[in-house]
Write an enzyme that holds these catalytic residues in place. Structure first.
Site, PDB file in Angstrom:
ATOM      1  N   MET A 129     -41.321 -21.042  20.968  1.00 15.44           N
ATOM      2  CA  MET A 129     -40.332 -20.191  20.330  1.00 15.44           C
ATOM      3  C   MET A 129     -40.881 -19.503  19.071  1.00 15.44           C
ATOM      4  SD  MET A 129     -37.245 -19.516  21.095  1.00 15.44           S
ATOM      5  CE  MET A 129     -36.312 -20.765  21.965  1.00 15.44           C
ATOM      6  N   LYS A 130     -41.319 -20.356  18.163  1.00 18.00           N
ATOM      7  CA  LYS A 130     -41.732 -19.923  16.832  1.00 18.00           C
ATOM      8  C   LYS A 130     -42.866 -18.887  16.835  1.00 18.00           C
ATOM      9  CE  LYS A 130     -44.021 -22.668  13.455  1.00 18.00           C
ATOM     10  NZ  LYS A 130     -44.110 -23.976  12.816  1.00 18.00           N
ATOM     11  N   GLY A 131     -43.806 -19.072  17.769  1.00 19.41           N
ATOM     12  CA  GLY A 131     -44.910 -18.138  17.819  1.00 19.41           C
ATOM     13  C   GLY A 131     -45.880 -18.294  16.667  1.00 19.41           C
TER      14      GLY A 131
END
Ligand code: B12
Ligand code: B12
Ligand SMILES: Cc1ncc(COP(=O)(O)O)c(C=O)c1O
Ligand SMILES: Cc1ncc(COP(=O)(O)O)c(C=O)c1O
Lengths: 248, 518, 248, 518
Positions: A128-130
């Site tokens: 998600m965060k990348g």
């Protein structure tokens, strides 16, 4: 061939061929050792050898620091670079592209395989965060991203990919000592071939010492090195899979 | 002198929250044992060696009992019994089990008193050996003088113990005070300790007793040459914490990586297994006078050093409390932190100064273990060398206990001989340049550095109080630590934890507790 | 030839051939540039080329940092080192030696010749004060040391040497850009030959990039590099001149 | 904030001793001129170019008059006379002299009023040009914002102006604020300024007006690209101080190396010649708004940085007083010092901190020019890179004005493109890391750093008072400065100094004095 096409190292004068080198030899830090270092550099083919630093490393070893001149030159017109050639789109654009050209979610299964526990890289691509302000694949509407994490045996990865009917397999390899990454990546591809999975999915690998060229050589579809982002990978996957649909 | 002004109320709250968390595990420490604890007992009784296929004899014996569901009362008694019945050494008992010639669950009965006598004799002997090793170390420090502060700590990691020896000796001659033999990748996850001298490892060399012995001998030699005691360290953490601690105690390692929670968070080892194993392993470290070092740096290899600074503080506080429960003295607790700050951050040095001072302020007696930049190390060796210099600057300025030198090739390969030498040169130059700088400087109380340190501590306190409230296992299961969810019954090695039977006996645990005044 | 006689670079495993290299090329900091760098290193003959750093230097240049493996090896038994072979004596011992074996003061005229103004090196050898706790020639009882200082034209140095009936000429050359030191040192020797002074005195040169070997090559009697002390030079002079007296 | 507590009495004594020394040269400044001053006048009148053999026309004209012993009243009047008689430009007059077609001592008489009118017009025009250049610079700084503190200063030194341009542009793009084109070896000793663009130099590129112009144009271009004004600097010192200062003024150089005593001490140029030339050349710098930089670093390339620290302070004080006499404002006085400390010295950083703070304390308005380690730079590029980092640390911590970046290859060669880039990376990283560190720290008054700074100042005061007593020339003759004996009438260029005749006229000197309020 024009002069511009000849690429040579540059110190402070065009084409002067200057290079900085350092290395250790099993020799004492004295005139004999220095001469050994000079001869070694000469044997490699360097000219104007200037050994400016000599540091005793103890236990019979010495570290040398040198500046040398090389006569080597590269012909620019002969450089062929194997790079991922698909254009890079942002997250929304990629999702849009998949919706239009593929029409369904893409399932991606990823892992650090075998002994490798360095998950930060693959997390940067998948989670998600990348990474560095680019969201990972989990965040994409049209990606079903399954990250198996660290130290996943090749067998387990393939089994899971089969179970999930994955479109893409992502593998990360960070440790390269004694070329362990080559061994692991080769093992995965051979297993995949044995299990007749190789042609059913895209195989993509990544890591700081992975280049697209190396990936191709090892039988992968693509490779991503230092500084890659989810956007690069997602765009590549979307465009490549869309192409296969058209062809297929 | 650079001295923080820290709210004393905050310090007080921090310690009591941590004590509350660590103090809630008596049920585990008192009532459970694990496969590796039992294997440790066997090693201490004198069992060593391995089968042809590499399976170590301590594993053979424990697995034998485990398979027969006869482990509840520990391994000491059945082995002693077999020794008495067959007039054998512990080693021959194990070998016989290994050959399949002996069934430890099917032994003639022996008067308990004889059993306890045998065990008392063997445990007294082993504890004496360990004490002797500790005294030898103390005498050597007496003779050669104390370790420098910060001590220069470098790693060797060739994978080949003999190649490691060359590199270690060279490093010691150049000025290293502590040599760490990095373990082969993920040895944590092996539920046994490999046997013998090893020459093939990935990213490091296997921690084996023979490798410990070879390196200790080499370093004893250099210590004489250099007239400086060169310390040796290795990793305890993992599925074999107490066994490796035991090997360290026997072979006179001087420090050991031993973090109460590393296995859980960073290796997905079961929480109960980890806490239980660390409890006993640290007791062994304490008896052996081995300085433990904790792994707070691991939090920052994946998380941001500023945002998550409080997790380091919180972990230090917990590691301290768990260590106290095992009888480790504050001056033997090398709590960890790391210079993992983004070099692109404005005032990165000031942030780090605040964090480094906070650790020193909270744990004034700890020989703090200070880790170098790794995450932001890049293939640009020249830049990494500079980051290491800033790290060395901070280490000397704030008098950290142990400086784990950074290598300019951190992002490229495990250190070459020259990399390590340049790292030592870096540290020696900077340490000397800023030697007494601290004495000239002071900190404005309303300064950024002071304010920052207080706010990190405040975050840590709030975090710990939350964890104390809900309990450590619940908090871990919710991913409160390092953003990783670790359920109480998940992870590797849970099946190696068992509840002690009514007649459980571990001759070392009791004696050590006594020795440590626990 | 035993294995020990073969000298190869050492990273962390005997004979692994590891070397560190850095250099700049007139190429962009991208996949093309990186490939150019790789090819250049390959052309030089390196294996296992790992380009780990790539820094944009602007204006079309890029800096590369690499680790490579060389297969070059030096045969220890073939290393012949040309070094000053006279033993090194302390100041008192040298004076005593001269008193006994030569019996009179030795006159030495020294200078930084031509454009070179770096006097620190020759001062370290000649001046009273010396260098690193070794007194300079001025302090010796049996040396008459005349230091002409910086930027002395070759002609002036030779003229003064003739006038002083010098036994030895000391020349320092520090600047080496575009091999100016070779030019200047050659000029001095040629002038000395033309003026028939070459055989009347010892010609000794020194400087950070001077080796005994280079000095011999240029027609000097001896050369002294980085880290030389007055004791080295004085001992060499005393013993060599005494030898000439015996022979002559 | 790091602030020294310096005895105010000492400061006061230091300044008055220096003022007394510098103030004793009115006889020289008022009553003498030199060949290069006269050539400067010619250049300002518009004479440029050279004969086929390379001899510059200003030299041709001055030598022509000098040979005929007709220089006492200066060159302005004869040239103006020739212009009027032949209806020529100043340039054509010089060319005619060069061809041997014109004898300036044998001209028809012209009414003095006409002569002064011509000279008034030409000098007004030139001073206007110089003013315009100054205003252009000011506007560009206005537009792009002020220079960073410390400014990043790097050298280019290929010997070839076109190669220099490539390197300068690359450096500017990477973050350099100031580009110095290092001069070819010993240009100081040339009694003329070479003409035109040059491509061959040793250790640097000749300072010529055309080279100045080429580089300024290139930097103006990068300034636009980078939206940052990139400054250009070169050296005035030597036998042509005022001429080079004039070229700098015309071509919008932004800073110039201009030390009152460098030529005497380090180039054996005659003391009178040097002081006289610096007086006029600094006036030109002042009118052009050019920041001068002094060469105190030179003291430490041969002497010990600790033992002789006071010579730096003493020289700074003298340079300040001489600069004030030429109308240079404190904020344009880049007084020099250098990080030339032995890296093997214990607490080397603390010593340097004391010295760096002392300079800032004594000259709070000076954009101090801070020089990097050079003497102890060795062929070990990794170590030198670290020394440069400590230097950068000190520069930012103490807010020096201009940081002359050290190169890791200092002991090897003039900088390669990559060396310079790594130097900029070094500075940018360290500057950012310790950006506001100073704000968090303070200095204990009885600390080593404070005590050391006071003792250096005390030594400097005692030295200056001794020199004030006996006179500067006597002190120099006795080797009091830099341990080198420089007699008043020794050294190069004395024969180029002459006493002004009764009708001496220099149209620029008077106007500049007026403009500068002297
Ligand atoms: C963090 C770290 C660790 C952490 C890992 C935590 C975690 N959860 O990942 C911990 C502390 C656990 C660790 C342990 C070890 N480490 Co480690 N570690 C590092 C470190 C400092 C940073 C790696 C990193 O996170 N980089 C940041 C990420 C974002 O970059 P990246 O991985 O290159 O990923 C990017 C690209 O490569 C690409 N990418 C990567 N994977 C993939 C996959 C796909 C599909 C795609 C498309 C792209 C992609 O995209 C990413 C984003 O741009 C490096 C040194 C360094 N500075 O590089 C050493 C390093 C990698 N470690 C090393 C070693 C040896 C170890 C150990 C073996 C040491 C030991 N003996 O204990 C252990 C064992 C680990 C194991 N079993 O694998 C060596 C490897 C040497 C080599 N070349 O072989 C290094 C280089 C350090 C060194 N000099 O010795 N390490
Ligand atoms: C100090 C210094 C100066 C001082 C010199 C002061 C003086 N009175 O000597 C000043 C500031 C004047 C100066 C000026 C310049 N310098 Co300068 N300078 C240096 C510096 C920093 C140190 C040199 C030094 O003193 N070393 C210490 C002495 C003790 O060592 P040494 O000379 O090697 O001497 C030892 C041995 O070599 C030997 N030895 C030397 N000579 C002799 C002679 C004999 C007979 C014997 C037996 C032994 C012997 O014994 C000595 C003791 O062990 C070097 C960089 C460096 N760190 O090396 C640059 C350096 C030498 N300078 C350099 C340059 C380019 C210049 C200038 C040309 C720059 C310019 N354009 O203005 C000018 C011009 C000088 C000129 N005309 O020659 C370059 C040379 C590059 C090259 N390889 O060509 C260097 C390397 C700096 C650089 N990276 O650019 N410099
Ligand atoms: C506390 C601790 N234990 C152990 C290790 C490494 O051991 P392994 O790779 O076997 O988990 C580390 C590495 O960072 C550590 O910090
Ligand atoms: C003040 C000053 N002027 C000039 C120079 C250099 O010029 P030159 O080599 O021509 O004397 C220097 C060099 O260090 C200097 O410090």
């Amino acid at each position: 061939m024009t002069k511009k096409d000849i690429i040579r190292p540059y110190g402070d004068t065009s084409g002067d061929g200057k290079m900085q080198i350092s290395f250790s030899l099993p020799v004492p830090a004295d005139a004999f050792g220095k001469e050994a270092a000079r001869l070694l550099l000469k044997q490699i083919g360097f000219d104007d050898i200037e050994i400016c630093g000599m540091r005793d490393l103890r236990e019979g070893y010495t570290h040398f620091i040198a500046y040398v001149v090389t006569s080597a030159a590269v012909d620019a017109s002969r450089i062929k670079v194997k790079v991922v050639e698909t254009p890079v789109m942002g997250m929304e654009a990629t999702d849009e592209y998949i919706r239009e050209n593929i029409g369904h979610e893409i399932t991606v299964v990823g892992a650090c395989i075998e002994s490798d526990a360095h998950t930060v890289g693959i997390d940067a691509i998948m989670n998600m965060k990348g990474y560095n302000h680019r969201y990972g694949l989990e965040r994409y509407q049209y990606f079903n991203a399954i990250n198996l994490g660290a130290q996943v045996p090749c067998e387990d990865l393939l089994q899971r990919a089969r179970a999930e009917k994955a479109d893409v397999i992502l593998v990360s390899q960070v440790v390269t000592q004694k070329n362990i990454h080559i061994k692991n990546l080769t093992k995965l591809i051979e297993l995949a071939e044995a299990e007749q999975l190789r042609d059913k999915m895209l195989f993509i690998c990544g890591g700081p010492r992975i280049s697209h060229e190396l990936a191709i050589e090892l039988g992968y579809d693509a490779g991503f090195g230092t500084g890659s982002y989810a956007t690069d990978v997602a765009s590549y996957i979307a465009i490549t899979l869309a192409g296969k649909i058209v062809k297929g | 002198m650079l001295k923080l002004e820290i709210d004393p109320g905050l310090k007080q709250r921090a310690r009591s929250a941590a004590a509350k968390i660590a103090g809630s595990f008596n049920w585990l420490f008192d009532e459970y044992s694990s496969l590796t604890i039992e294997r440790t007992v066997l090693r201490f009784l004198g069992i060593d060696g391995a089968l042809k296929d590499g399976k170590p004899l301590p594993n053979v014996v424990v697995d034998h009992l485990h398979a027969k569901q006869a482990l509840a009362n520990g391994t000491a008694i059945p082995v002693a019994k077999a020794m008495l019945s067959g007039n054998l050494t512990a080693q021959s008992v194990a070998e016989a089990v290994g050959r399949g010639d002996l069934d430890l669950t099917n032994l003639p009965s022996v008067p308990p008193q004889e059993i306890f006598e045998v065990l008392d004799g063997l445990s007294a002997k082993m504890l004496k050996h360990i004490r002797t090793q500790r005294e030898t170390r103390e005498q050597l420090f007496q003779r050669f003088g104390p370790r420098r502060v910060p001590a220069i700590y470098v790693i060797v990691a060739t994978g080949n113990i003999y190649e490691d020896v060359v590199q270690a000796k060279a490093a010691a001659a150049e000025g290293a005070d502590i040599i760490a033999v990095i373990r082969s990748t993920a040895q944590s996850l092996l539920d046994y300790v490999p046997y013998g001298a090893t020459t093939v490892g990935f990213g490091g060399t296997y921690a084996t007793q023979e490798n410990f012995r070879i390196m200790r001998a080499a370093l004893d030699e250099v210590s004489e040459d250099q007239q400086r005691y060169i310390s040796l360290t290795n990793y305890a953490s993992g599925l074999c914490m107490p066994e490796i601690a035991a090997m360290g105690a026997m072979e006179r390692l001087d420090l050991m990586l031993n973090d109460a929670m590393y296995g859980i968070l960073f290796r997905d080892i079961n929480p109960k297994r980890t806490l239980l194993d660390q409890y006993f392993s640290r007791m062994i470290n304490a008896c052996a006078g081995i300085e433990i070092q904790t792994g707070e740096d691991n939090y920052l290899t994946t998380s941001d050093a500023v945002e998550k600074a409080y997790t380091v503080t919180a972990s230090q506080l917990l590691n301290e409390q768990f260590a106290l429960l095992s009888g480790v003295k504050p001056e033997k607790m090398g709590l960890g932190h790391a210079y993992e700050i983004d070099p692109e951050l404005e005032s990165s040095f000031s942030y780090e100064l605040a964090h480094a001072l906070l650790t020193r302020e909270l744990f004034p007696d700890s020989p703090v273990k200070y880790m170098p930049p790794t995450k932001f190390a890049s293939g640009n060796i020249f830049k990494t060398h500079l980051m290491d210099a800033m790290f060395n600057f901070t280490g000397q300025l704030t008098h950290q206990g142990v400086q784990l030198l950074g290598m300019m090739t951190e992002a490229i390969h495990t250190p070459h001989l020259a990399d390590r030498s340049l790292a030592i040169e870096n540290a020696q130059y900077i340490f000397k340049a800023v030697k007494d700088l601290d004495a000239s400087l002071s900190l404005a109380p309303d300064s950024f550095v002071n304010t920052r340190a207080n706010s990190v501590l405040r975050e840590a306190v709030e975090f710990l109080e939350r964890v104390a409230e809900e309990g450590l296992f619940t908090a871990m299961a919710r991913g409160e630590f390092a953003d990783i969810k670790r359920p109480e019954n998940g992870g590797k090695g849970l099946d190696g934890v068992f509840r002690k039977g009514a007649d459980y006996f571990n001759p070392f645990l009791d004696k050590m507790k006594q020795e440590l005044g626990l």
